[in-house]
Motif scaffolding. Structure first.
Motif, PDB file in Angstrom:
ATOM      1  N   THR A 191     -54.414 -46.556  50.613  1.00 48.78           N
ATOM      2  CA  THR A 191     -53.214 -46.695  49.792  1.00 48.78           C
ATOM      3  C   THR A 191     -52.844 -45.325  49.234  1.00 48.78           C
ATOM      4  O   THR A 191     -53.706 -44.603  48.724  1.00 48.78           O
ATOM      5  CB  THR A 191     -53.436 -47.692  48.651  1.00 48.78           C
ATOM      6  OG1 THR A 191     -53.789 -48.965  49.198  1.00 48.78           O
ATOM      7  CG2 THR A 191     -52.173 -47.850  47.805  1.00 48.78           C
ATOM      8  N   GLN A 212     -54.966 -43.518  46.512  1.00 48.69           N
ATOM      9  CA  GLN A 212     -55.231 -44.361  45.357  1.00 48.69           C
ATOM     10  C   GLN A 212     -56.534 -45.139  45.540  1.00 48.69           C
ATOM     11  O   GLN A 212     -56.886 -45.510  46.669  1.00 48.69           O
ATOM     12  CB  GLN A 212     -54.072 -45.340  45.135  1.00 48.69           C
ATOM     13  CG  GLN A 212     -52.738 -44.663  44.891  1.00 48.69           C
ATOM     14  CD  GLN A 212     -52.744 -43.836  43.632  1.00 48.69           C
ATOM     15  OE1 GLN A 212     -52.987 -44.336  42.533  1.00 48.69           O
ATOM     16  NE2 GLN A 212     -52.496 -42.534  43.779  1.00 48.69           N
ATOM     17  N   HIS A 225     -57.541 -51.535  44.828  1.00 49.70           N
ATOM     18  CA  HIS A 225     -57.138 -52.419  43.742  1.00 49.70           C
ATOM     19  C   HIS A 225     -58.119 -53.582  43.633  1.00 49.70           C
ATOM     20  O   HIS A 225     -58.479 -54.208  44.631  1.00 49.70           O
ATOM     21  CB  HIS A 225     -55.733 -52.948  43.978  1.00 49.70           C
ATOM     22  CG  HIS A 225     -55.250 -53.884  42.918  1.00 49.70           C
ATOM     23  ND1 HIS A 225     -54.946 -53.481  41.636  1.00 49.70           N
ATOM     24  CD2 HIS A 225     -55.021 -55.225  42.951  1.00 49.70           C
ATOM     25  CE1 HIS A 225     -54.552 -54.520  40.929  1.00 49.70           C
ATOM     26  NE2 HIS A 225     -54.591 -55.596  41.705  1.00 49.70           N
ATOM     27  N   THR A 226     -58.573 -53.872  42.434  1.00 50.57           N
ATOM     28  CA  THR A 226     -59.516 -54.971  42.201  1.00 50.57           C
ATOM     29  C   THR A 226     -58.833 -56.100  41.445  1.00 50.57           C
ATOM     30  O   THR A 226     -57.927 -55.868  40.632  1.00 50.57           O
ATOM     31  CB  THR A 226     -60.731 -54.484  41.388  1.00 50.57           C
ATOM     32  OG1 THR A 226     -60.280 -53.929  40.137  1.00 50.57           O
ATOM     33  CG2 THR A 226     -61.490 -53.411  42.166  1.00 50.57           C
ATOM     34  N   GLN A 271     -46.094 -57.653  38.383  1.00 48.55           N
ATOM     35  CA  GLN A 271     -46.029 -57.499  39.835  1.00 48.55           C
ATOM     36  C   GLN A 271     -44.593 -57.289  40.305  1.00 48.55           C
ATOM     37  O   GLN A 271     -44.336 -56.474  41.207  1.00 48.55           O
ATOM     38  CB  GLN A 271     -46.640 -58.719  40.520  1.00 48.55           C
ATOM     39  CG  GLN A 271     -48.156 -58.842  40.335  1.00 48.55           C
ATOM     40  CD  GLN A 271     -48.703 -60.117  40.932  1.00 48.55           C
ATOM     41  OE1 GLN A 271     -47.977 -60.918  41.526  1.00 48.55           O
ATOM     42  NE2 GLN A 271     -50.003 -60.343  40.751  1.00 48.55           N
ATOM     43  N   GLU A 331     -43.686 -53.716  39.418  1.00 50.06           N
ATOM     44  CA  GLU A 331     -44.379 -52.754  40.283  1.00 50.06           C
ATOM     45  C   GLU A 331     -43.744 -52.720  41.666  1.00 50.06           C
ATOM     46  O   GLU A 331     -43.622 -51.649  42.280  1.00 50.06           O
ATOM     47  CB  GLU A 331     -45.858 -53.130  40.386  1.00 50.06           C
ATOM     48  CG  GLU A 331     -46.649 -52.853  39.112  1.00 50.06           C
ATOM     49  CD  GLU A 331     -48.079 -53.347  39.210  1.00 50.06           C
ATOM     50  OE1 GLU A 331     -48.412 -53.965  40.257  1.00 50.06           O
ATOM     51  OE2 GLU A 331     -48.847 -53.126  38.266  1.00 50.06           O
TER      52      GLU A 331
END
Length: 459
Positions: A68, A79, A82-83, A148, A151
């Motif tokens: 990412t 990046q 993401h978790t 979300q 974003e």
């Protein structure tokens, strides 16, 4: 830019496909909205992905798939993964929320000003949350959805998608499912399973699904085996799906050949290319052109010889032409116990084909199936089926080729001759011949039927 360590895979599939992004590859990028788009990566070129931004293609060359990135100016920054986090339950509800035009005092002009001034997307989202009048009244799930959406709207990140057949099929199904004949990833997996596609196998395919079947078979073969595709164009077709797979061209050339319907006929007489050595006084350019024609003619002859040799493991069809005529032309080259798989977006052509195959003893158990898929959202505390799903992924007909040999002996006659041989050798373990056993069994059945008829008359 820092790149995380990535070990090279040692499987045959990875030797067939390049595991890192190279110049000339067509790469799928997953945008913040979840949409995937394909972009060709060329050295020293600039890749533009709309409102997300643009960057230099050299930033991706040599990197593994699946990372990412965030665009900052013309530079890319990797990046961290993401978790997912647990969402705490609260007593808040959305019952009294009124999402009018005044709940967000931050205007569109002010947001555009923040973007032009170089403010990070996370800071813009934070400013919107702080000035939102009803944000504190929302449930925790609604807050996550709100973040979300923002974003997806303001984030300048994207991810590179590994070119597997699942990802490519899913991309094309969402983009234009008619071009791949409504074949979903689950339907494609059923096709490969029914045809028993495996490394080292030999297959014939009639592909009018933009090269989806050809790409799937090539990925399964992993550089080992043989594939001949039949098309209706003179030159080898340019399959749009295959461009996203980024196969190594030298390996594909060794295992894949293409014929059209004319050259696939045994009575067709191909043109013979002239020898370049016989051309005296011709230019070098003309000799190169003659060499190319000769190589193309040799490739065509080799492909025809391989097709007519037969003994292929399976025949896969995804075409708008009459499937029965295709079978009649190509079934001769399928080996015994070979699979026949026919795909269609509609059930009627396959139903008619099934009724005809049932009358032909050369086909065993022709059956029609329809795959059904239900997608789920899998999140902590929020796992449930999605609200929308596709109606159908098409229909499949599967049959097995068997040899209709009238000279083949029955199983009963084979057992009878075997029992007679034992009797001739004086085997006392055989109390009676098969013929006498069958005669006794028939007499008992006749007596039973007679008794039942007598009871019915007396009753």
């Amino acid at each position: 830019m820092d790149i995380p360590d990535c070990e090279d895979a040692t499987s045959a599939l990875n030797s067939f496909k390049v595991t890192t992004i190279q110049s000339g590859h067509t790469v799928l990028l997953r945008l913040p909205s979840g949409e995937t788009k394909g972009f060709k990566v060329e050295k020293d070129a600039t890749v533009s992905i709309g409102r997300v931004g643009s960057f230099r293609a050299n930033e991706l060359i040599g990197h593994p798939y699946g990372l990412t990135y965030e665009i900052r100016g013309k530079e890319l920054t990797v990046q961290p993964p993401h978790t997912l986090q647990e969402v705490e339950e609260t007593d808040a509800t959305n019952e009294l929320i009124n999402d009018g035009e005044f709940v967000q005092p931050l205007t569109l002009g002010e947001i555009e000003g923040l973007k032009k001034s170089g403010v990070h997307a996370s800071d813009i989202i934070k400013a919107q949350i702080e000035q939102h009048a009803n944000y504190s009244m929302k449930t925790e799930y609604s807050k996550e959805k709100y973040k979300q959406r923002k974003e997806a709207k303001y984030s300048k990140t994207f991810s590179t998608v590994e070119p597997t057949i699942y990802n490519v099929c899913d991309h094309w199904f969402k983009k234009d499912q008619n071009r791949i004949r409504d074949i979903r990833p689950d339907t494609l997996s059923q096709i490969l399973n029914l045809a028993n596609v495996r490394p080292g196998g030999r297959y014939i395919v009639v592909d009018e699904a933009s090269g989806l079947l050809v790409s799937a078979i090539l990925e399964r073969l992993g550089g080992e085996g043989r594939l001949i595709s039949i098309c209706d164009v003179d030159s080898p077709p340019a399959y749009p799906v295959m461009t996203l797979m980024n196969f190594r061209k030298d390996v594909v050339t060794n295992i894949h050949s293409s014929l059209n319907w004319a050259t696939a006929q045994e009575d067709y007489t191909p043109a013979v290319a002239q020898e370049s050595s016989s051309e005296v006084g011709k230019s070098e350019r003309h000799k190169i052109r003659l060499d190319k024609r000769k190589n193309a003619a040799d490739t065509l002859l080799n492909a025809r010889e391989e097709l007519f040799a037969g003994e292929y493991d399976a025949l896969l069809i995804a075409s708008d032409y009459d499937p029965l005529e295709i079978l009649q032309n190509l079934i001769l080259y399928v080996a015994g116990s070979g699979s026949i798989v026919v795909q269609s977006p509609f059930s009627q052509p396959l139903t008619e084909l099934q009724s005809k195959l049932r009358l032909d003893p050369s086909y065993l158990a022709p059956s029609i199936t329809e795959s059904w898929l239900r997608r789920y959202q899998v999140l902590p505390g929020r796992t449930h089926p999605t609200m929308n799903t596709s109606g159908s992924g098409g229909f499949l007909l599967h049959a097995i080729k068997v040899y209709d040999d009238p000279n083949a002996s029955k199983v009963s006659s084979h057992r009878q001759s075997k029992r007679r041989k034992k009797e001739a050798d004086g085997d006392s373990s055989v109390p009676q011949t098969l013929e006498s056993f069958e005669t006794t069994e028939l007499e008992e059945e006749d007596a039973t039927v007679a008794d039942q008829a007598t009871l019915l008359v007396l009753g």
